[in-house]
Scaffold this motif. Sequence first.
Motif, PDB file in Angstrom:
ATOM      1  N   ASP A  94      13.778  -8.384   8.203  1.00  0.00           N
ATOM      2  CA  ASP A  94      13.369  -7.451   7.415  1.00  0.00           C
ATOM      3  C   ASP A  94      11.831  -7.069   7.310  1.00  0.00           C
ATOM      4  O   ASP A  94      11.603  -6.472   6.275  1.00  0.00           O
ATOM      5  N   PHE A  95      11.238  -7.753   7.889  1.00  0.00           N
ATOM      6  CA  PHE A  95       9.652  -7.594   8.147  1.00  0.00           C
ATOM      7  C   PHE A  95       8.770  -7.850   6.975  1.00  0.00           C
ATOM      8  O   PHE A  95       7.660  -8.538   7.190  1.00  0.00           O
ATOM      9  N   ASN A  96       9.136  -7.662   5.679  1.00  0.00           N
ATOM     10  CA  ASN A  96       8.481  -7.941   4.760  1.00  0.00           C
ATOM     11  C   ASN A  96       7.126  -7.500   4.721  1.00  0.00           C
ATOM     12  O   ASN A  96       5.779  -8.271   4.241  1.00  0.00           O
ATOM     13  N   LEU A  97       6.771  -6.262   5.211  1.00  0.00           N
ATOM     14  CA  LEU A  97       5.435  -5.580   5.250  1.00  0.00           C
ATOM     15  C   LEU A  97       5.134  -4.950   3.836  1.00  0.00           C
ATOM     16  O   LEU A  97       6.222  -4.410   3.028  1.00  0.00           O
ATOM     17  N   MET A  98       3.968  -4.619   3.478  1.00  0.00           N
ATOM     18  CA  MET A  98       3.882  -3.960   2.352  1.00  0.00           C
ATOM     19  C   MET A  98       3.508  -2.574   2.644  1.00  0.00           C
ATOM     20  O   MET A  98       2.357  -2.433   3.360  1.00  0.00           O
ATOM     21  N   ASN A  99       4.170  -1.810   1.916  1.00  0.00           N
ATOM     22  CA  ASN A  99       4.093  -0.459   2.475  1.00  0.00           C
ATOM     23  C   ASN A  99       2.665   0.409   1.956  1.00  0.00           C
ATOM     24  O   ASN A  99       2.353   1.328   2.467  1.00  0.00           O
ATOM     25  N   SER A 100       2.076  -0.365   0.837  1.00  0.00           N
ATOM     26  CA  SER A 100       1.040   0.444   0.452  1.00  0.00           C
ATOM     27  C   SER A 100      -0.290   0.072   1.080  1.00  0.00           C
ATOM     28  O   SER A 100      -1.331   0.455   0.983  1.00  0.00           O
ATOM     29  N   LEU A 101      -0.139  -0.969   2.336  1.00  0.00           N
ATOM     30  CA  LEU A 101      -1.237  -1.405   2.983  1.00  0.00           C
ATOM     31  C   LEU A 101      -0.947  -0.934   4.514  1.00  0.00           C
ATOM     32  O   LEU A 101      -0.027  -0.697   4.912  1.00  0.00           O
ATOM     33  N   SER A 140      -2.497   2.997  10.855  1.00  0.00           N
ATOM     34  CA  SER A 140      -1.180   3.457  10.446  1.00  0.00           C
ATOM     35  C   SER A 140      -0.367   2.743   9.067  1.00  0.00           C
ATOM     36  O   SER A 140      -0.856   1.768   9.215  1.00  0.00           O
ATOM     37  N   TYR A 141       0.270   3.341   8.532  1.00  0.00           N
ATOM     38  CA  TYR A 141       1.179   2.751   7.392  1.00  0.00           C
ATOM     39  C   TYR A 141       2.703   2.365   7.841  1.00  0.00           C
ATOM     40  O   TYR A 141       3.033   2.859   9.110  1.00  0.00           O
TER      41      TYR A 141
END
Length: 255
Positions: A94-101, A140-141
């Motif tokens: 599920d990637f676990n990326l931070m959407n605000s970065l 990009s985000y």
Amino acid sequence: MQRIVEVDHLSKIYGKKSNPVKVLENISFHVDKGEFVGIMGPSGAGKTTLLNMLSTIDQPTVGSIKIGKQDITRMKERQLSDFRRKELGFIFQDFNLMNSLTVKDNIMLPLALDRTPVNDMEKGLSHVSRILGIDHILNSYPSDISIGQKQRVAAARAVITHPQLILADEPTGSLDSKSATELLHYLSRLNEEEKATIIMVTHDAFTASYCHRILFIKDGAIFSEIVRQGSRKEFFQKVIDMQAAIGGGVSHDVV
């Protein structure tokens, strides 16, 4: 050949003494530097439990795990936290990326936490983003990029610290076939060009066909092992045959 992982007589038992549940039983194997090893088996075989112990999230009941000659089963929690951050890379389904970065900041986050000099961070970013084919989306985000690109960003974040070991948990599970193939191509490139050592849990024979070697687990024990020789298509067929022998798994045509 430098040995990166040594698992020795590993067992895991949950529950009380009156009603024990044995999830893993007497598992031993090793992984050398630069290997790309798959772990496969039916649902409930113990794959996730094994990966959790390799990633220091869980502890075995019996046995030891050495990563880079350090016995992680003897470490205290603070040592484990430092070891996890510096020596292990993780690629989650599920990637676990931070959407605000931004993509750039997501990738560089582990280096920023270690207070790596900015110039070194930029060099590392440039290198891994080129190998993984994401250098054009760095500003990009996560909400603006495709699912396949998100997984490659997660892979870049996992390898930018040059960890001793990369652990991938069903990394193609959320991807369509085109995105999965792209990710596996780039993981293979990381393995070949960077000598990255990868252990990957998967149900999918196509995904597994990119590995050098596969350990099959059944009922908490190692059932068999196959080593890639010849073409990837031939290896894919061997994976299919072994899945049929032990049950479980999914597959699609190899290309």
